[in-house]
Scaffold this active site. Sequence first.
Site, mmCIF file in Angstrom:
data_model
loop_
_atom_site.group_PDB
_atom_site.id
_atom_site.type_symbol
_atom_site.label_atom_id
_atom_site.label_comp_id
_atom_site.label_asym_id
_atom_site.label_seq_id
_atom_site.Cartn_x
_atom_site.Cartn_y
_atom_site.Cartn_z
ATOM 1 N N ASP A 30 0.844 -1.196 0.000
ATOM 2 C CA ASP A 30 0.000 0.000 0.000
ATOM 3 C C ASP A 30 0.878 1.245 0.000
ATOM 4 O O ASP A 30 1.961 1.228 -0.577
ATOM 5 C CB ASP A 30 -0.932 -0.038 1.226
ATOM 6 C CG ASP A 30 -2.302 0.566 0.948
ATOM 7 O OD1 ASP A 30 -2.367 1.799 0.798
ATOM 8 O OD2 ASP A 30 -3.282 -0.177 0.870
ATOM 9 N N HIS A 62 -3.393 6.137 3.422
ATOM 10 C CA HIS A 62 -4.232 5.009 3.010
ATOM 11 C C HIS A 62 -3.760 3.702 3.644
ATOM 12 O O HIS A 62 -4.555 2.936 4.204
ATOM 13 C CB HIS A 62 -4.206 4.911 1.485
ATOM 14 C CG HIS A 62 -5.170 3.928 0.900
ATOM 15 N ND1 HIS A 62 -4.879 2.585 0.796
ATOM 16 C CD2 HIS A 62 -6.415 4.089 0.376
ATOM 17 C CE1 HIS A 62 -5.907 1.954 0.229
ATOM 18 N NE2 HIS A 62 -6.855 2.848 -0.030
ATOM 19 N N SER A 249 -11.129 -0.626 -0.821
ATOM 20 C CA SER A 249 -9.865 -0.673 -0.084
ATOM 21 C C SER A 249 -10.087 -0.945 1.391
ATOM 22 O O SER A 249 -9.255 -1.567 2.056
ATOM 23 C CB SER A 249 -9.115 0.656 -0.227
ATOM 24 O OG SER A 249 -8.591 0.815 -1.507
ATOM 25 N N PRO A 288 -27.318 -9.387 -7.297
ATOM 26 C CA PRO A 288 -26.742 -10.151 -8.410
ATOM 27 C C PRO A 288 -25.350 -10.665 -8.055
ATOM 28 O O PRO A 288 -24.619 -10.023 -7.289
ATOM 29 C CB PRO A 288 -26.659 -9.120 -9.543
ATOM 30 C CG PRO A 288 -27.673 -8.081 -9.197
ATOM 31 C CD PRO A 288 -27.694 -8.010 -7.700
#
Length: 306
Positions: A30, A62, A249, A288
């Site tokens: 990352d 992040h 993420s 779905p």
Amino acid sequence: MQRVREQVQVPEQIYSVTWRSEPVTVAVLDTGIAYHPDLAGHLLCFRDFVEKSSLPYDDNGHGTHVCGILCGNGELSGGRLRGMAPASKLVVGKVLDGKGEGSCDSMQEAFQWILRVKNRYQIRILNISVGIGELKERYKEQVLREYMELLWDHNILVVCAAGNAGPEDGSISEMASSRKVLTVGCHDGRYCKNDPKRCETYSGRGRKYDVIRKPDIVAPGTRILSCNAFWKNRNGRFFKPYIAKSGTSMATPIVSGAAALVLQKYPRMSNEEFLRRVALTATDLGEPWNKQGFGMLNVRRLLENK
């Protein structure tokens, strides 16, 4: 994270169980990892494939957020915002820069590194909360896919984000399209139903009639509170220790953390066995297939005796 743990049905008593086996080591590729009290003592090794720094850092935030979801101990929140598998250890590779951008070459180098150090650190899971778009040089996509499949063949469970390019058919990340990858989409179930920016509206989807049906599983990913890389300590007072982020993420380390709990309980379980167990225990959301896969992650069922 407390809401997330309730939603994916993590038994709270699991955190007081004394395990016979050692905690699972998870590799994370990352933007890096910053020091945070919730992550103290977790990091076994750090490698920078961007600036080649020898010291851990995260100039984007992040990666630190992802690591907090995975194994933060929730110290600064009294345990309320602890991650999925707080006992787990981390091996972190920085493959993205401060803008969240990277290259296929850095990713390939990181995969090679994990193959070299997997035995030294007993790496069992690889979390990839990053993706790539469609490349002009298609052979590079194939090379990365082959490395991910090689890692899988070396008994590393590769958990990869479906990407945030949905909801069109076939919008799933190229890195998440292999059959030897556990692909994670994003869905918050009954939560965030009135939020037009909820993650299910842009979670990457597979092709309806593909031979390889993706994603495999979904987990919450809207406004997930986890470790803020840019927190401050001013005279003993903590400012902004947590931050909310959204996307596949965030859903991915929820699944990686669940896998760490399961593989600590059942250390001899193979990747294929885990994938089958995920499929059999997921909660069907009535969506779905190319949106929900087998359904919502259900940790309580995953941890039940085989």
